[in-house]
Design a protein around this motif. Structure first.
Motif, short mmCIF file in Angstrom:
data_model
loop_
_atom_site.label_atom_id
_atom_site.label_comp_id
_atom_site.label_asym_id
_atom_site.label_seq_id
_atom_site.Cartn_x
_atom_site.Cartn_y
_atom_site.Cartn_z
N CYS A 233 4.49 3.57 -3.08
CA CYS A 233 4.51 3.19 -1.66
C CYS A 233 4.24 1.71 -1.57
CB CYS A 233 3.45 3.99 -0.90
SG CYS A 233 1.77 3.73 -1.52
N THR A 234 4.31 1.19 -0.35
CA THR A 234 4.08 -0.25 -0.16
C THR A 234 2.65 -0.66 -0.53
OG1 THR A 234 3.55 0.18 2.17
CG2 THR A 234 5.82 -0.44 1.64
N LYS A 237 2.64 -1.15 -4.21
CA LYS A 237 3.46 -2.34 -4.47
C LYS A 237 2.65 -3.61 -4.22
CE LYS A 237 7.54 -4.78 -2.70
NZ LYS A 237 8.65 -4.75 -1.71
N GLU A 238 1.96 -3.66 -3.08
CA GLU A 238 1.16 -4.84 -2.76
C GLU A 238 0.01 -5.02 -3.74
OE1 GLU A 238 0.02 -4.13 1.23
OE2 GLU A 238 2.01 -4.52 2.07
#
Length: 756
Positions: A233-234, A237-238
């Protein structure tokens, strides 16, 4: 003296504030209460973190409730989202406060200190203590319950997410905040936390993120590995992007380890199966393909290097390359290729190598010296069946598709490993410093340039094919590209209007290794290829002598060795005769060739010790060989010069000691259905030419040899009966005269028998 200001050090390190537009007001609302923005964290450290832990525990309670209270699902989701937002707001405030308001400790003037100054001096140690308690409360990411980790793999519909998803994302935020805080406090000049604590938290985070990626990798192989990212998910990713930028800036400013150094240490342990360094903790063990996973993860992390620290795609390299570690992976591939790697694994590894070559500036010393022997040319035969089509593909590969384009991402499904390898090779040759080749020159690649590449690839494969240590299954696989090479070279000779591109280099010395290693069926194909080349030479396309010399030096020594074979292939006579035709210019060598074949085959026919079951087969093979040899030089229409200069007749003159046996074998061959055999009343093709040859042979054989002379007698009588041809009458007359001379005054029993 005081150290440089915190703001200056962080701007130097991170370039940007954590949230430059946030918390600009005098007060800030945290956990439902107003706080003075510039002093709250100093004055109320324990209270704020106490409220934070309270909200965190309440969110965990919601997760437990949502697992069995489905009637309240909607309201629980709203409440969970609100709790997470409050906690994230607080963590962001902590990072902004550290950046804006925390000053390094300075020697205090003598005299009483202000209460706020004392609290401010204690903030770094108090902050680290509170964060440490929070990490003890939540534990490591890898220790989260399975139902919470599963939130990463569930596809949620709409904008409302379940409570366990919010809890997982909050855990990710907390772990990054701990790493950030340790890093920041170190920069203030405080010696309250040594570097080992920062290392421990960072390495734990990288190890846990790697473990989460392993779970994703096990599900993406069947779909095409590079089409699916390593993050779920984001949030994850971050959480990868932030350490990338933090460690890269630390490396440049403080000369500490880079991001790749941390990851390489972790991944080396994973591949080798050895225990990882203590600060990483225990690595997950559920990865069935650690080498493939490492290729996959390194490639995706390199792609994340294109994002800024704020998550914006920059389409330019933000992260340094990692070619040294990729070189290690290639060496490992070389070691395990023969044992375990399958085509789909090789294809994925090369696809990763292609992506990395596009993302980073290609490094010749790392890739071009290693993938070539790694891949060989196992896929060459499936790239193209013709060299011209291969040339067109090579030109296309010089302009690779964008990384995110469907044509590139689907290479794992649409191409084999050699297809993809050619794209890697094109990238390296397209560089200005790659041996004088660059993109414009590659796009203008001539047939000669392609030929040089093919010769090199053929040489490598032929050498492996020749080795006695090569397993039969491997040798069978190698014949595919070798056969394609022969077919491609044959097409070059057939389709070229003029042989002006040094085509003789295609007939290189590795043929001396290939031909002796061929089995019967493979040798048949190789000799068929040779006949095509010889046929095209007779057409006259230029560079006649250069190509003939290459044939003589690299292919015909093996044909000479076939003279000693008990079962010479049928194409031997065709190949030998074709070579003689092209060699009428290096003296009487072609005549010597004819003499050797004639003598050897005759000796085989008469004296070779073979058992009865093999004798008939051997005799037939020998007759077929000599029959084809004779047939090569018989013209379609009678010609005195062509008949008199037939290589067999010239060899016959040079070999006077065995004239009888040679003549006998020639007569047997002439008696075959290729020459004097009638089909009903229809004469065979080239009958007049055959009769002229036989007549010339009888004229030159002056010896009285009864076994030879009667042999063509029945066929000559049939010719005399069915065809009004003067040559058959003259030949028949010579046969009768020889038989009568051999019998002396007595009747010739053989002639009488034939006539009866």
């Amino acid at each position: 003296n005081c150290l440089p200001s915190v703001s200056f050090r962080l701007q130097l390190l991170l370039h940007l504030a954590p949230a430059p537009a946030d918390y600009e007001e005098d007060t800030v609302d945290i956990f439902g209460f107003p706080w003075v923005t510039e002093t709250a964290l100093v004055e109320s450290t324990k209270l704020l973190f106490g409220l934070f832990r309270q909200k965190l525990l309440k969110l965990e309670t919601l997760v437990q409730s949502s697992s069995h209270d489905f009637g309240q699902a909607s309201s629980l989701r709203y409440e969970a989202e609100d709790l997470r937002k409050q906690c994230v707001l607080f963590l962001q405030y902590v990072k902004v406060f550290l950046y804006r308001y925390l000053e390094p400790t300075c020697p205090l003037e003598e005299g009483p200190c202000q209460p706020y100054e004392e609290l401010e001096a204690q903030l770094p140690s108090a902050l680290l203590e509170e964060l440490f308690e929070v990490t003890l409360l939540i534990g490591r990411l890898k220790d989260l319950p399975a139902n919470i980790q599963s939130a990463l793999t569930i596809q949620h519909q709409g904008k409302l997410f379940p409570p366990f998803w919010h809890l997982l994302c909050l855990h990710l935020d907390i772990h990054w905040s701990v790493v950030y805080a340790h890093q920041f406090v170190n920069l203030t000049g405080e010696n309250l936390t040594n570097n080992s604590l920062f290392e421990e938290h960072l390495c734990n985070l990288l190890s846990d993120l790697t473990g989460l990626a392993m779970g994703k990798y096990s599900k993406v192989m069947c779909m095409g590995p590079l089409t699916s990212h390593h993050y779920h998910c984001t949030c994850t990713k971050e959480l990868w992007i932030l350490p990338i930028h933090l460690l890269e800036h630390r490396s440049k400013v403080l000369h500490t380890q880079s991001f790749w150094n941390y990851m390489n240490t972790l991944l080396r342990s994973l591949i080798s199966g050895q225990p990882v360094a203590e600060e990483y903790g225990v690595l997950p063990t559920h990865c069935k393909d650690p080498l493939g996973f490492t290729w996959w993860l390194v490639t995706h992390l390199a792609e994340l290097g294109q994002y800024s620290r704020n998550g914006a795609f920059q389409n330019e390299k933000q992260l340094e390359d990692n070619w040294s570690f990729v070189g290690e992976l290639l060496l490992i591939d070389l070691c395990v290729l023969q044992r375990t790697l399958q085509e789909d694994q090789i294809r994925m590894h090369v696809h990763c190598c292609l992506n990395l070559s596009v993302l980073w500036k290609p490094k010749n010393s790392t890739v071009t010296t290693k993938p070539v022997p790694w891949l060989g040319v196992s896929g060459l035969c499936s790239v193209s069946r013709t060299p011209l089509a291969l040339l067109d593909q090579a030109r296309i590969y010089c302009s690779p598709s964008p990384l995110l384009s469907p044509s590139h991402t689907q290479l794992y499904r649409s191409a084999n490993s050699f297809h993809i390898f050619l794209r890697v090779l094109a990238l390296y040759l397209a560089q200005e410093n790659a041996g004088g080749f660059h993109q414009r020159r590659m796009q203008e690649l001539s047939e000669a340039g392609l030929m040089n590449f093919l010769c090199w690839a053929f040489s490598q494969t032929a050498r492996e094919f020749y080795l006695k240590t090569t397993e039969p299954s491997r040798r069978l696989a190698l014949w595919g590209p070798l056969g394609s090479y022969l077919g491609g070279v044959a097409e070059v000779f057939e389709t070229s209007v003029c042989l002006g591109l040094s085509e003789e280099k295609l007939l290189n010395e590795e043929f001396g290794l290939l031909l002796p290693a061929c089995r019967q069926s493979e040798l048949s194909s190789a000799l068929g290829f040779l006949q095509i080349v010889l046929r095209e030479l007779r057409v006259g396309k230029g560079r006649h002598l250069a190509v003939a010399a290459a044939l003589w030096a690299n292919l015909f020594p093996f044909l000479r060795s076939l003279r000693l074979s008990n079962t010479p292939p049928a194409q031997l006579a065709d190949a030998a005769a074709g070579q003689m035709h092209t060699q009428r210019e290096r003296g009487r060598e072609w005549e010597e060739w004819g003499r050797r074949i004639n003598v050897h085959c005759t000796q085989q026919f008469h004296t070779q010790p073979v058992c009865l079951s093999q004798g008939a087969c051997l005799r037939k093979q020998l007759r077929d060989v000599i029959s084809k040899y004779l047939d090569h030089f018989l013209p379609a229409t009678p010609s005195v010069g062509a008949t008199a200069n037939h290589p067999a007749l010239l060899a016959h003159l040079l070999n006077g000691q065995t004239t009888g046996s040679v003549s006998y074998l020639f007569c047997v061959c002439l008696h075959s259905e290729n020459f004097l055999h009638f089909k009903g009343n229809a004469p065979p093709p080239r009958l007049v030419t055959v009769l002229a040859f036989l007549l010339e042979l009888l004229r030159r054989n002056n010896a009285v040899t009864p076994p030879c002379s009667p042999c063509p007698f029945p066929s000559l009588l049939r010719c005399l009966k069915l065809v009004n041809e003067r040559t058959s009458t003259e030949a028949l007359q010579l046969v009768v005269e020889r038989c009568s001379a051999a019998a002396g005054d007595a009747p010739c029993d053989q002639t009488v028998t034939v006539l009866r």
